[in-house]
Scaffold this motif. Structure first.
Motif, PDB file in Angstrom:
ATOM      1  N   SER A   1       0.464  -1.060   0.231  1.00 35.25           N
ATOM      2  CA  SER A   1       0.069   0.094   0.292  1.00 35.25           C
ATOM      3  C   SER A   1       0.376   1.558  -0.429  1.00 35.25           C
ATOM      4  N   PRO A   2       2.127   1.230   0.709  1.00 41.65           N
ATOM      5  CA  PRO A   2       2.985   1.891   0.935  1.00 41.65           C
ATOM      6  C   PRO A   2       3.879   3.028  -0.779  1.00 41.65           C
ATOM      7  N   LEU A   3       3.191   1.927  -1.911  1.00 45.09           N
ATOM      8  CA  LEU A   3       3.666   2.176  -2.891  1.00 45.09           C
ATOM      9  C   LEU A   3       1.916   2.363  -3.873  1.00 45.09           C
ATOM     10  N   GLY A   4       1.243   2.482  -3.306  1.00 41.88           N
ATOM     11  CA  GLY A   4      -0.566   2.630  -4.174  1.00 41.88           C
ATOM     12  C   GLY A   4      -0.845   1.828  -4.992  1.00 41.88           C
ATOM     13  N   PHE A   5      -0.056   0.510  -4.703  1.00 40.79           N
ATOM     14  CA  PHE A   5      -0.954  -0.589  -4.481  1.00 40.79           C
ATOM     15  C   PHE A   5      -2.164  -1.294  -4.106  1.00 40.79           C
ATOM     16  N   ASN A   6      -2.803  -1.335  -5.388  1.00 35.64           N
ATOM     17  CA  ASN A   6      -4.249  -2.418  -4.591  1.00 35.64           C
ATOM     18  C   ASN A   6      -4.332  -3.564  -4.398  1.00 35.64           C
TER      19      ASN A   6
ATOM     20  N   ALA B   1      12.492   2.044  -5.542  1.00 39.44           N
ATOM     21  CA  ALA B   1      12.399   3.458  -6.436  1.00 39.44           C
ATOM     22  C   ALA B   1      10.678   3.143  -6.689  1.00 39.44           C
ATOM     23  N   ALA B   2       9.831   2.564  -6.361  1.00 40.46           N
ATOM     24  CA  ALA B   2       8.401   2.125  -6.560  1.00 40.46           C
ATOM     25  C   ALA B   2       8.005   3.190  -5.039  1.00 40.46           C
ATOM     26  N   LEU B   3       8.464   2.886  -3.984  1.00 39.15           N
ATOM     27  CA  LEU B   3       8.172   4.433  -3.087  1.00 39.15           C
ATOM     28  C   LEU B   3       8.523   4.967  -3.407  1.00 39.15           C
ATOM     29  N   LEU B   4       9.568   5.385  -3.742  1.00 34.35           N
ATOM     30  CA  LEU B   4      10.030   6.724  -3.941  1.00 34.35           C
ATOM     31  C   LEU B   4       8.744   7.423  -5.142  1.00 34.35           C
ATOM     32  N   THR B   5       9.563   6.814  -6.332  1.00 38.22           N
ATOM     33  CA  THR B   5       7.851   7.157  -7.701  1.00 38.22           C
ATOM     34  C   THR B   5       6.767   7.672  -6.851  1.00 38.22           C
ATOM     35  N   TYR B   6       6.008   6.553  -6.157  1.00 38.74           N
ATOM     36  CA  TYR B   6       4.550   6.912  -5.478  1.00 38.74           C
ATOM     37  C   TYR B   6       5.512   8.105  -4.687  1.00 38.74           C
ATOM     38  N   GLN B   7       5.668   7.522  -3.809  1.00 36.73           N
ATOM     39  CA  GLN B   7       5.546   9.683  -2.698  1.00 36.73           C
ATOM     40  C   GLN B   7       6.084  10.815  -3.325  1.00 36.73           C
ATOM     41  N   GLY B   8       6.871  10.535  -4.623  1.00 30.90           N
ATOM     42  CA  GLY B   8       7.099  11.459  -4.981  1.00 30.90           C
ATOM     43  C   GLY B   8       6.577  12.309  -5.962  1.00 30.90           C
ATOM     44  N   VAL B   9       5.589  11.639  -6.745  1.00 25.69           N
ATOM     45  CA  VAL B   9       4.379  12.254  -7.367  1.00 25.69           C
ATOM     46  C   VAL B   9       3.423  12.429  -6.489  1.00 25.69           C
ATOM     47  N   ARG B  10       3.070  12.217  -6.067  1.00 21.88           N
ATOM     48  CA  ARG B  10       2.133  12.066  -4.835  1.00 21.88           C
ATOM     49  C   ARG B  10       2.323  13.808  -4.474  1.00 21.88           C
TER      50      ARG B  10
END
Length: 156
Positions: free
Chosen positions: A40-45, A141-150
């Motif tokens: 979920s921290p990556l935005g994955f459902n 990398a996915a965590l940084l991408t998701y949180q960075g875009v948000r």
């Protein structure tokens, strides 16, 4: 892989008097919900989490897995037969989509890649280190991408 996924999404059957969709009671549905806690921290459902597993066999299987998961988790027949693209655009943010793309950049290519590493190095240890490193890198990398875009306000 898609047939195996369909089986895991369909069995066991929901209990008598079930109030949720059948997919919620399936082996894959339960696994997807359990993995969603980690992802979920990556935005994955939970649907994305289910598709990550057969995606290990081959990345192109992830798309058909998503289509199968979304079709079986649809409430009505109309949304079950809808194309995957509108379903994703309605339920995913830009941050989630970018995080999933980044995940597949860094995650191990497929199980056969890991088997090749094992065969070439003659070592379960080297294969395990490579798999752990790539999964950790993909997650970070996915965590940084998701949180960075948000954080930038581009679709959270």
């Amino acid at each position: 892989m898609t047939v195996l996924l369909w089986f895991l999404l369909s069995f066991p059957a929901p209990p008598d008097g079930a109030t949720e969709l059948a997919i919620e009671y399936s082996l894959a549905g339960r696994l997807g919900h359990a993995l969603a806690v980690v992802f979920s921290p990556l935005g994955f459902n939970w649907q994305i989490c289910i598709a990550l597993i057969p995606g290990l066999a081959a990345r192109e299987v992830a798309v058909s897995s998503l289509a199968t998961v979304y079709a079986l988790s649809a409430i009505d027949d109309e949304s079950a037969s809808a194309a995957l693209s509108p379903l994703i655009s309605d339920s995913w943010s830009l941050a989630t989509a970018l995080a999933l793309l980044v995940w597949y950049i860094y995650a191990p290519m497929c199980v056969s890649t890991l088997a090749t590493i094992k065969r070439e190095t003659h070592s379960w240890k080297h294969m395990s280190i490579a798999a752990g490193y790539l999964f950790a890198l993909a997650y970070l990398a996915a965590l940084l991408t998701y949180q960075g875009v948000r954080l930038l306000g581009w679709g959270g």
